[in-house]
Scaffold this motif. Structure first.
Motif, PDB file in Angstrom:
ATOM      1  N   LEU A 116      -0.569 -13.202  -9.555  1.00 15.58           N
ATOM      2  CA  LEU A 116      -1.155 -12.050  -8.874  1.00 15.58           C
ATOM      3  C   LEU A 116      -2.222 -11.378  -9.736  1.00 15.58           C
ATOM      4  O   LEU A 116      -3.269 -10.959  -9.227  1.00 15.58           O
ATOM      5  N   LYS A 117      -1.963 -11.286 -11.031  1.00 22.39           N
ATOM      6  CA  LYS A 117      -2.954 -10.686 -11.930  1.00 22.39           C
ATOM      7  C   LYS A 117      -4.242 -11.490 -11.932  1.00 22.39           C
ATOM      8  O   LYS A 117      -5.350 -10.932 -11.921  1.00 22.39           O
ATOM      9  N   MET A 118      -4.126 -12.834 -11.940  1.00 27.98           N
ATOM     10  CA  MET A 118      -5.306 -13.692 -11.898  1.00 27.98           C
ATOM     11  C   MET A 118      -6.064 -13.506 -10.594  1.00 27.98           C
ATOM     12  O   MET A 118      -7.299 -13.422 -10.569  1.00 27.98           O
ATOM     13  N   LEU A 119      -5.338 -13.440  -9.470  1.00 21.85           N
ATOM     14  CA  LEU A 119      -5.977 -13.241  -8.179  1.00 21.85           C
ATOM     15  C   LEU A 119      -6.747 -11.927  -8.128  1.00 21.85           C
ATOM     16  O   LEU A 119      -7.902 -11.876  -7.690  1.00 21.85           O
ATOM     17  N   TYR A 120      -6.115 -10.859  -8.572  1.00 18.16           N
ATOM     18  CA  TYR A 120      -6.765  -9.550  -8.528  1.00 18.16           C
ATOM     19  C   TYR A 120      -7.926  -9.473  -9.516  1.00 18.16           C
ATOM     20  O   TYR A 120      -8.923  -8.781  -9.266  1.00 18.16           O
ATOM     21  N   SER A 121      -7.831 -10.187 -10.641  1.00 18.11           N
ATOM     22  CA  SER A 121      -8.947 -10.237 -11.598  1.00 18.11           C
ATOM     23  C   SER A 121     -10.145 -10.943 -10.982  1.00 18.11           C
ATOM     24  O   SER A 121     -11.292 -10.495 -11.114  1.00 18.11           O
TER      25      SER A 121
ATOM     26  N   PRO B 243      -4.905  -0.945   2.201  1.00 19.42           N
ATOM     27  CA  PRO B 243      -6.023  -0.938   1.263  1.00 19.42           C
ATOM     28  C   PRO B 243      -5.587  -1.423  -0.123  1.00 19.42           C
ATOM     29  O   PRO B 243      -4.512  -1.073  -0.591  1.00 19.42           O
ATOM     30  N   LYS B 244      -6.418  -2.232  -0.757  1.00 17.08           N
ATOM     31  CA  LYS B 244      -6.070  -2.817  -2.050  1.00 17.08           C
ATOM     32  C   LYS B 244      -5.861  -1.741  -3.110  1.00 17.08           C
ATOM     33  O   LYS B 244      -6.613  -0.774  -3.194  1.00 17.08           O
ATOM     34  N   ASP B 245      -4.835  -1.946  -3.900  1.00 19.62           N
ATOM     35  CA  ASP B 245      -4.514  -1.046  -5.002  1.00 19.62           C
ATOM     36  C   ASP B 245      -4.337  -1.917  -6.242  1.00 19.62           C
ATOM     37  O   ASP B 245      -3.372  -2.662  -6.359  1.00 19.62           O
ATOM     38  N   TYR B 246      -5.291  -1.830  -7.154  1.00 20.88           N
ATOM     39  CA  TYR B 246      -5.268  -2.707  -8.320  1.00 20.88           C
ATOM     40  C   TYR B 246      -4.193  -2.311  -9.337  1.00 20.88           C
ATOM     41  O   TYR B 246      -3.970  -3.021 -10.309  1.00 20.88           O
ATOM     42  N   LYS B 247      -3.521  -1.202  -9.084  1.00 15.45           N
ATOM     43  CA  LYS B 247      -2.424  -0.812  -9.970  1.00 15.45           C
ATOM     44  C   LYS B 247      -1.081  -1.311  -9.442  1.00 15.45           C
ATOM     45  O   LYS B 247      -0.107  -1.371 -10.187  1.00 15.45           O
ATOM     46  N   HIS B 248      -1.025  -1.617  -8.162  1.00 11.98           N
ATOM     47  CA  HIS B 248       0.212  -2.130  -7.551  1.00 11.98           C
ATOM     48  C   HIS B 248      -0.131  -3.425  -6.814  1.00 11.98           C
ATOM     49  O   HIS B 248      -0.661  -3.396  -5.699  1.00 11.98           O
ATOM     50  N   LEU B 249       0.118  -4.538  -7.462  1.00  7.23           N
ATOM     51  CA  LEU B 249      -0.335  -5.829  -6.965  1.00  7.23           C
ATOM     52  C   LEU B 249       0.626  -6.383  -5.919  1.00  7.23           C
ATOM     53  O   LEU B 249       1.801  -6.610  -6.190  1.00  7.23           O
ATOM     54  N   VAL B 250       0.106  -6.588  -4.718  1.00  7.07           N
ATOM     55  CA  VAL B 250       0.901  -7.182  -3.638  1.00  7.07           C
ATOM     56  C   VAL B 250       0.233  -8.479  -3.209  1.00  7.07           C
ATOM     57  O   VAL B 250      -0.974  -8.669  -3.386  1.00  7.07           O
ATOM     58  N   SER B 251       1.017  -9.358  -2.627  1.00  5.27           N
ATOM     59  CA  SER B 251       0.484 -10.643  -2.185  1.00  5.27           C
ATOM     60  C   SER B 251      -0.492 -10.437  -1.030  1.00  5.27           C
ATOM     61  O   SER B 251      -0.168  -9.761  -0.051  1.00  5.27           O
ATOM     62  N   PRO B 252      -1.711 -10.990  -1.127  1.00  7.15           N
ATOM     63  CA  PRO B 252      -2.678 -10.841  -0.039  1.00  7.15           C
ATOM     64  C   PRO B 252      -2.294 -11.681   1.175  1.00  7.15           C
ATOM     65  O   PRO B 252      -1.565 -12.667   1.056  1.00  7.15           O
ATOM     66  N   GLU B 253      -2.805 -11.273   2.339  1.00 11.06           N
ATOM     67  CA  GLU B 253      -2.562 -12.023   3.569  1.00 11.06           C
ATOM     68  C   GLU B 253      -3.484 -13.236   3.673  1.00 11.06           C
ATOM     69  O   GLU B 253      -3.090 -14.295   4.156  1.00 11.06           O
ATOM     70  N   LYS B 254      -4.722 -13.055   3.243  1.00  8.76           N
ATOM     71  CA  LYS B 254      -5.707 -14.133   3.232  1.00  8.76           C
ATOM     72  C   LYS B 254      -6.587 -13.991   2.008  1.00  8.76           C
ATOM     73  O   LYS B 254      -6.820 -12.875   1.522  1.00  8.76           O
TER      74      LYS B 254
END
Length: 412
Positions: A288-293, A307-318
């Motif tokens: 997840l950290k790699m994806l958000y980076s 809405p994306k929150d870079y402090k709380h990483l959740v799995s994206p839908e797409k």
């Protein structure tokens, strides 16, 4: 340690500075003024501390130099330097700033700040020490100013520069000058706007070219090598910018490259994080950290329910690549349906919060619902939904809530 001490007590001379001054003057001389990015006139250049984030290649350096060229009668009234220059291996930014200040420079423009150790602390100290010094800096789109070691957020004005919109591309190629259209105006007045833009020209071939090679301003100079250069940019983001900003290891760099290529070959990816972790040989948290980076770096664009929150990483839908140009650079075969959705998400992300709705393809600001498709697209999937629209590819003009896809490139 000894070298650090030397840096602090060394008295800088003009001979020391001449190397980077020559670089600045050469760049200044070669800077063209004909085309300026959308952000140029939105920046409050009068602020004492300005930060500009953005992905490699979107034009941050050019924007700084254009501002210097149009603002100051002589180039020596300001000073531009990139902090990734080899010069800084044996010289320090504080010494340079002190030398320039004592020689009358009150406007300092710092490029690639994320490449300089403890840059945020140093900039804070310069800001506090020289109360009439204006500092403008640029850095990677991954920079998290609020989390930096120095509290710059209270002192600075922060901006983000995205890649070129289709509207800017029309100006960049000297096809047409047109003002940006706010989202609400586009939804209600798209037909007269389209009639004005398409009068005397066929817009769709230009749009197709933009999707291939119009998002980054260096396309003109790169020519046929554009997609090769773009691949190199993506590589540099992962190999150079990511370690500088986030301090990742060599192993993480390699896994991040692998992750990017897995996604590029499968966009739009509906991710199974467990499978991705297994494929990369890493943990869910690391994945997840790699994806958000990669998302922050401007290589990916993740669609989430909230809405994306870079402090709380959740799995994206797409997961999409950030833009169509990257699709052509990193994939062997570009799917037209994915290309359409990638363009829509990319352009709308700049002016609205885009999320994954229960029905339809995209929700904008939790208010407007969109389906994206070709000429035969219908309202079947979002029938009876309030504020629902179609973004339709392959048409120059629309009607009612059926809007040409290319027009979403007019938003900024």
């Amino acid at each position: 340690m000894y070298l650090c001490i030397l840096k602090k007590i060394y008295i800088m001379t003009e001979n020391d500075v001449q190397v980077i001054r020559n670089v600045y003057l050469k760049l200044y001389k070669n800077t063209q003024m004909a085309f300026k990015r959308y952000l140029h006139n939105k920046v409050n250049w009068d602020a004492r501390l300005i930060g500009i984030k953005g992905m490699r290649g979107v034009g941050k350096t050019t924007m700084l130099l254009q501002h210097i060229k149009e603002t100051f009668a002589k180039p020596e009234e300001a000073f531009y330097v990139s902090l990734d220059h080899f010069w800084f291996q044996t010289n320090s930014l504080p010494n340079l700033a002190d030398y320039l200040y004592t020689h009358g420079v009150r406007h300092l423009y710092l490029d690639e700040v994320h490449k300089y150790p403890n840059w945020s602390i140093i900039i804070k100290n310069l800001y506090d020490t020289y109360d009439d010094l204006t500092i403008v800096y640029t850095g990677s789109s991954m920079l998290e100013i609020d989390n930096s070691k120095a509290d710059l957020s209270r002192r600075q004005t922060m901006y983000t520069l995205e890649g070129m919109s289709f509207r800017e591309y029309l100006a960049f190629t000297r096809t047409l000058e047109v003002d940006a259209v706010p989202l609400e105006k586009l939804l209600t007045d798209h037909l007269p706007i389209a009639m004005n833009i398409t009068e005397g020209r066929s817009i769709l071939p230009i749009f197709e070219k933009y999707l291939r090679q119009g998002y980054y301003p260096f396309a003109k100079e790169a020519g046929r090598d554009y997609h090769i250069r773009l691949t190199e940019v993506a590589n540099l983001v992962i190999e150079s910018d990511m370690p500088a900003v986030e301090g990742v290891s060599y192993t993480t760099i390699q896994k991040t490259k692998q992750l990017l290529m897995v996604i590029a070959q499968n966009v739009p990816l509906v991710p199974n994080i467990s499978q991705l972790c297994s494929q990369l040989g890493t943990t869910r948290d690391s994945c997840l950290k790699m994806l958000y980076s990669l998302d922050k770096a401007g290589l990916l664009s993740m669609l989430t329910k909230q809405p994306k929150d870079y402090k709380h990483l959740v799995s994206p839908e797409k997961i999409f690549l950030n833009n169509g140009n990257l699709m052509y650079a990193l994939t062997s075969e570009v799917n037209v349906g994915t290309l359409r959705e990638t363009f829509f998400l990319n352009q709308c992300n700049t002016v609205a919060t885009v999320t994954m709705p229960k029905k339809g393809d995209f929700a904008l600001d939790g208010r407007y619902l969109f389906e994206v498709g070709g000429k035969g697209k219908t309202f079947q999937q979002i029938a009876d939904e309030p504020n629902s629209y179609l973004a339709v590819d392959g048409i120059e003009m629309g009607s009612s809530n059926r809007i040409p896809l290319w027009m979403f490139g007019l938003l900024y």
